[in-house]
Design an enzyme around this catalytic site. Structure first.
Site, short mmCIF file in Angstrom:
data_model
loop_
_atom_site.label_atom_id
_atom_site.label_comp_id
_atom_site.label_asym_id
_atom_site.label_seq_id
_atom_site.Cartn_x
_atom_site.Cartn_y
_atom_site.Cartn_z
N CYS A 16 21.94 -10.51 -55.21
CA CYS A 16 22.33 -9.83 -56.45
C CYS A 16 23.80 -9.39 -56.49
O CYS A 16 24.55 -9.85 -57.34
CB CYS A 16 21.41 -8.64 -56.68
SG CYS A 16 19.69 -9.14 -56.67
N ALA A 76 29.55 2.60 -45.01
CA ALA A 76 30.46 1.52 -44.63
C ALA A 76 29.78 0.68 -43.56
O ALA A 76 28.87 1.15 -42.88
CB ALA A 76 31.75 2.12 -44.09
C1 UGA Z 1 20.27 -4.51 -55.68
C2 UGA Z 1 20.19 -3.19 -56.48
O1 UGA Z 1 20.21 -2.08 -55.59
C3 UGA Z 1 18.93 -3.15 -57.34
O2 UGA Z 1 18.91 -1.98 -58.14
C4 UGA Z 1 18.89 -4.40 -58.25
O3 UGA Z 1 17.72 -4.44 -59.04
C5 UGA Z 1 18.95 -5.64 -57.38
O4 UGA Z 1 20.17 -5.61 -56.59
C6 UGA Z 1 18.94 -6.85 -58.30
O5 UGA Z 1 19.88 -7.03 -59.06
O6 UGA Z 1 17.91 -7.54 -58.34
P1 UGA Z 1 19.16 -5.40 -53.40
O7 UGA Z 1 20.15 -6.51 -53.49
O8 UGA Z 1 17.73 -5.71 -53.17
O9 UGA Z 1 19.17 -4.51 -54.76
O10 UGA Z 1 19.59 -4.45 -52.20
P2 UGA Z 1 20.42 -3.11 -51.99
O11 UGA Z 1 19.55 -2.12 -51.35
O12 UGA Z 1 21.10 -2.70 -53.23
O13 UGA Z 1 21.51 -3.57 -50.91
C7 UGA Z 1 22.44 -4.59 -51.22
C8 UGA Z 1 23.41 -4.77 -50.06
O14 UGA Z 1 24.27 -3.66 -49.96
C9 UGA Z 1 22.76 -4.93 -48.67
O15 UGA Z 1 23.41 -5.96 -47.98
C10 UGA Z 1 23.03 -3.60 -48.00
O16 UGA Z 1 23.11 -3.70 -46.60
C11 UGA Z 1 24.38 -3.24 -48.60
N1 UGA Z 1 24.67 -1.79 -48.57
C12 UGA Z 1 23.91 -0.92 -49.31
C13 UGA Z 1 25.75 -1.33 -47.84
O17 UGA Z 1 26.49 -2.11 -47.19
N2 UGA Z 1 26.06 0.02 -47.89
C14 UGA Z 1 25.30 0.90 -48.59
O18 UGA Z 1 25.64 2.11 -48.57
C15 UGA Z 1 24.20 0.42 -49.32
#
Ligand code: UGA
Length: 430
Positions: free
Chosen positions: A261, A253
């Site tokens: 994405c 959270a």
């Molecule tokens: C995401 C997916 O994880 C990839 O598998 C996918 O290929 C990519 O989108 C895409 O469609 O190209 P990404 O957007 O690079 O990857 O980053 P993430 O690590 O997934 O994080 C996304 C967001 O979620 C960030 O703002 C992060 O801070 C947030 N987040 C992540 C949370 O708030 N809580 C969590 O537990 C995990």
């Protein structure tokens, strides 16, 4: 094999470098001559760990070529990947205009013999079939082709590791010849091989991203329960995540999800659902909770700051990237400016990109500590390692009031209290 990749953003450039690293000849097509020149000189244009090194080494080996000309690249390629952007339209649909533009440009140069035209861009259901019919309208004599959907699952900040060690390689196609060629290309890489039809492949990508976004919003929803009771969201999610059916990933959270994405893909799946007459209530809630999570951080700042000078640590939408698209920092900045606050921000990589949006309205510090000088409150919205490992005694001595709103729960509340901070995390009873 000879490959063309159209587009040199995160997906296009990383895939190109990896395919070149695997020994293929890779052509990368772009539009902007200045950018192509920089790329040819070894500048990846984006910050991504390891990318510059792999780009430079494959340029040196002569495996990688950047061009704006379709003819030279397409006419020698066995596989053409389309990796252009599909941004949200104002109504939330994925905009496939660029996909069809490049399809129009590549078709005349498809070689004699067989080519796979494969979409890596995230596209709505049915797009690949439309691509197929567009190509068929202008297919050169003697050329043969099949379309395939090859969605990409890389995360920014880990894009090389993810591409070199994928959990699965999804190939959506109705053509065995195309599937075999794509399987051959990916043969050196680990991971499950999933060969499905076009619609399934297109939907797998949206389903994966939207389920991850749903997990995050669920954790944020639970954090609201925690804040109104005596519970602690990290303890709750640690215990919930121990159930193998659920697992702990993406249950942090905090200040909500951002990036290029999740926000776009949740909107697009809602829009696809509307088109198919599906009740998208679950996905609408995922979006609403995400907006509330960002709002929650802004409210904590306004409620707790004793003055109007705010230090902001983190601008990127997550660590290890300079990407600020849909970043929580932008919501915090816009709302605090509207409420008359002054902001000094610091981010190890993303300041230049925010300067493009707020050139003078906020100040940019050269390092994390100078951002704190005389500030009434520190807010953290990106969990960069250098923040996690900051010298907290120094932080306390520089702040005018030792108040911290931690939008990513990077520190231990009891330790922070012991050190004399007023420490406000997310989903913690205070
Ligand atoms: C995401 C997916 O994880 C990839 O598998 C996918 O290929 C990519 O989108 C895409 O469609 O190209 P990404 O957007 O690079 O990857 O980053 P993430 O690590 O997934 O994080 C996304 C967001 O979620 C960030 O703002 C992060 O801070 C947030 N987040 C992540 C949370 O708030 N809580 C969590 O537990 C995990």
């Amino acid at each position: 094999m000879t490959i063309t990749v159209i587009g040199h953003g995160y997906v296009g450039l990383v895939s190109s470098c990896v395919f070149a690293e695997l020994g293929n000849t890779v052509w990368v097509i772009g539009r902007n001559p200045e950018k192509l020149k920089k790329l040819s000189g070894g500048d990846p244009l984006i910050y991504e760990p390891g990318l510059e090194e792999i780009l430079k080494s494959n340029l040196k080996k002569g495996n990688l070529h950047f061009t704006s000309k379709y003819e030279e690249a397409i006419s020698s390629s066995d596989i053409v990947f389309i990796a252009v952007g599909t941004p949200s339209t104002p109504s939330g649909q994925a905009d496939t205009k660029t996909v069809f533009e490049v399809v129009g440009k590549l078709t005349p140069y498809l070689k004699q013999g067989f080519t796979v035209v494969s979409c890596k861009s995230t596209v709505p259901l049915g797009t690949n079939k439309k691509v197929e019919s567009e190509i068929n309208k202008k297919l050169p004599k003697g050329a043969d082709f099949a379309v395939a959907s090859c969605p990409e699952f890389l995360r920014e900040g880990f894009s090389l590791t993810d591409t070199l060690n994928p959990d699965r390689i999804v190939i959506g196609t109705e053509s065995k010849q195309a599937a075999d060629l794509l399987l051959k290309l990916h043969a050196p890489l680990p991971g499950h091989r999933i060969v499905v039809n076009l619609d399934s492949a297109e939907l797998i990508k949206y389903a994966a991203n939207c389920l991850l976004a749903t997990k995050i919003s669920f954790a944020n929803l639970i954090s609201f329960y925690c804040e109104r009771s005596g519970a602690d969201v990290e303890q709750v999610m640690n215990a919930v995540g121990l159930d193998k059916r659920i697992n702990r990933a993406f249950l942090d959270a905090g200040a909500g999800y951002g990036g290029a994405c999740f926000p776009k893909d949740v909107k697009a799946l809602i829009s696809i659902g509307h088109g198919l007459g599906i009740d998208t209530g679950l996905l609408n809630s995922v979006e609403e909770i995400n907006a509330s999570a960002k709002e929650n951080v802004v409210n904590k700042i306004i409620k707790n700051a004793k003055g109007k000078r705010i230090a902001l640590w983190g601008l990127a939408f997550k660590p290890n990237t300079d990407d600020v698209r849909s970043a929580t920092s932008l919501v915090v900045i816009s709302e605090l400016l509207a409420a008359g606050y002054s902001i000094t921000a610091y981010d190890p990589k993303a300041a230049t990109n925010v300067k493009g949006i707020y050139p003078t309205q906020i100040s940019y510090a050269k390092d994390k500590y100078s951002a704190l000088d005389g500030a009434d409150l520190l807010c953290v919205v990106t969990e960069w390692d250098e923040f996690v490992n900051a010298d907290l005694k120094k932080v306390k001595s520089l702040l005018k009031s030792p108040i911290i709103v931690d939008g990513r729960n990077i520190w231990d509340p009891s330790q922070m209290k012991e050190m004399g901070f007023t420490y406000i995390g997310v989903g913690k009873h205070t």
